[in-house]
Design a protein around this motif. Structure first.
Motif, PDB file in Angstrom:
ATOM      1  N   SER A  51     -12.033  -3.268  12.736  1.00 49.65           N
ATOM      2  CA  SER A  51     -12.815  -4.178  11.917  1.00 49.65           C
ATOM      3  C   SER A  51     -14.069  -3.217  11.793  1.00 49.65           C
ATOM      4  CB  SER A  51     -13.077  -5.613  12.420  1.00 49.65           C
ATOM      5  OG  SER A  51     -13.504  -5.627  13.514  1.00 49.65           O
ATOM      6  N   GLN A  94     -20.358 -11.934  10.081  1.00 47.49           N
ATOM      7  CA  GLN A  94     -18.961 -11.662  10.435  1.00 47.49           C
ATOM      8  C   GLN A  94     -19.084 -10.277  11.083  1.00 47.49           C
ATOM      9  OE1 GLN A  94     -16.888 -12.515   6.750  1.00 47.49           O
ATOM     10  NE2 GLN A  94     -15.448 -13.724   8.067  1.00 47.49           N
ATOM     11  N   ILE A  95     -19.835  -9.472  10.149  1.00 48.21           N
ATOM     12  CA  ILE A  95     -20.066  -7.824  10.679  1.00 48.21           C
ATOM     13  C   ILE A  95     -20.673  -7.773  12.015  1.00 48.21           C
ATOM     14  CG2 ILE A  95     -21.577  -5.778  10.105  1.00 48.21           C
ATOM     15  CD1 ILE A  95     -21.145  -6.714   7.147  1.00 48.21           C
ATOM     16  N   CYS A  98     -18.023  -7.110  14.714  1.00 47.57           N
ATOM     17  CA  CYS A  98     -17.008  -6.292  14.084  1.00 47.57           C
ATOM     18  C   CYS A  98     -16.828  -5.110  15.412  1.00 47.57           C
ATOM     19  CB  CYS A  98     -17.280  -5.604  12.872  1.00 47.57           C
ATOM     20  SG  CYS A  98     -18.608  -4.456  12.671  1.00 47.57           S
ATOM     21  N   PRO A 131     -22.127  -5.568  16.995  1.00 43.16           N
ATOM     22  CA  PRO A 131     -20.685  -4.791  16.887  1.00 43.16           C
ATOM     23  C   PRO A 131     -20.534  -3.820  18.268  1.00 43.16           C
ATOM     24  CG  PRO A 131     -22.126  -4.498  15.166  1.00 43.16           C
ATOM     25  CD  PRO A 131     -23.124  -5.268  16.068  1.00 43.16           C
TER      26      PRO A 131
END
Length: 214
Positions: A51, A94-95, A98, A131
């Motif tokens: 992702s 959402q990032i 990831c 992330p």
């Protein structure tokens, strides 16, 4: 434009110094002679099906990495196609969770310290935490001698140029020079100095022998 072999030699030696500095700070460094080599290195680091998301970065786009992951076998969180500010915010959240976050750095010191300034702050937040991995594409034009020089570059070179891209009313957009403003439109809200990574090999810095971004 034909490259100058003297500049190339200097950049390679300087990159080696920066990479050693990054390694002492729990980060990974790489050197690419061209944008094509930089793209290949980035894709080598990222496994398929990962992702991926990004913040605002001209450098990531300039080497073709943004298009490569959009068209590749990855789960892409693309904030650039969001229809509304709320949709964009949801993608940015959402990032934050990831596998790989793609970005650049406003400046990097010769001993491997990263300096970044942000307005919305989603980019510096993701660099600092969230992330699982961060890949930075950094042109050798962004190298500064030390933190003071890196901060000067971020505020007086990167920020005034970046301000031109947006419908803002800031002194630096009008004059091209930092005024240390508190304008409602200021893009210098958050300053992030990354001197060490608590998580080994989380941050990957690809130094490129090109002038990239601002």
């Amino acid at each position: 434009m034909m490259k100058d072999s003297n500049i190339d030699s200097r950049n390679k030696m300087l990159a080696e110094k920066i990479i050693k500095g990054l390694e002492t700070r729990n980060m990974c460094g790489y050197y690419a002679e061209t944008k094509e080599e930089a793209l290949a290195k980035a894709l080598e680091i990222i496994p398929e099906n990962s992702s991926i998301g990004w913040g605002g970065s001209m450098s990531v786009s300039q080497i073709g990495l943004r298009d490569a992951v959009i068209n590749g076998n990855y789960q892409v969180f693309n904030r650039d196609i969001s229809g509304t500010p709320e949709e964009k915010r949801q993608v940015e959240l959402q990032i934050f969770g990831c596998d790989y976050f793609l970005c650049s750095s406003n400046a990097i010191t010769e001993d491997g310290i990263l300096v970044n300034i942000d307005g919305n702050s989603n980019r510096v937040a993701a660099i600092a935490y969230g992330p699982r991995n961060v890949i930075m594409v950094v042109g050798m034009n962004k190298v500064a001698k030390d933190i003071d020089a890196a901060m000067y570059r971020a505020r007086n070179v990167a920020a005034p140029i970046n301000a031109q891209r947006f419908p803002l009313e800031t002194p630096c957009k009008m004059t091209g020079s930092c005024a240390n403003c508190k304008s409602k439109d200021t893009i210098c809200c958050e300053f992030l100095i990354t001197r060490f990574s608590r998580h080994p090999k989380r941050i990957h810095v690809i130094l490129v022998n090109e002038d990239l971004g601002y």
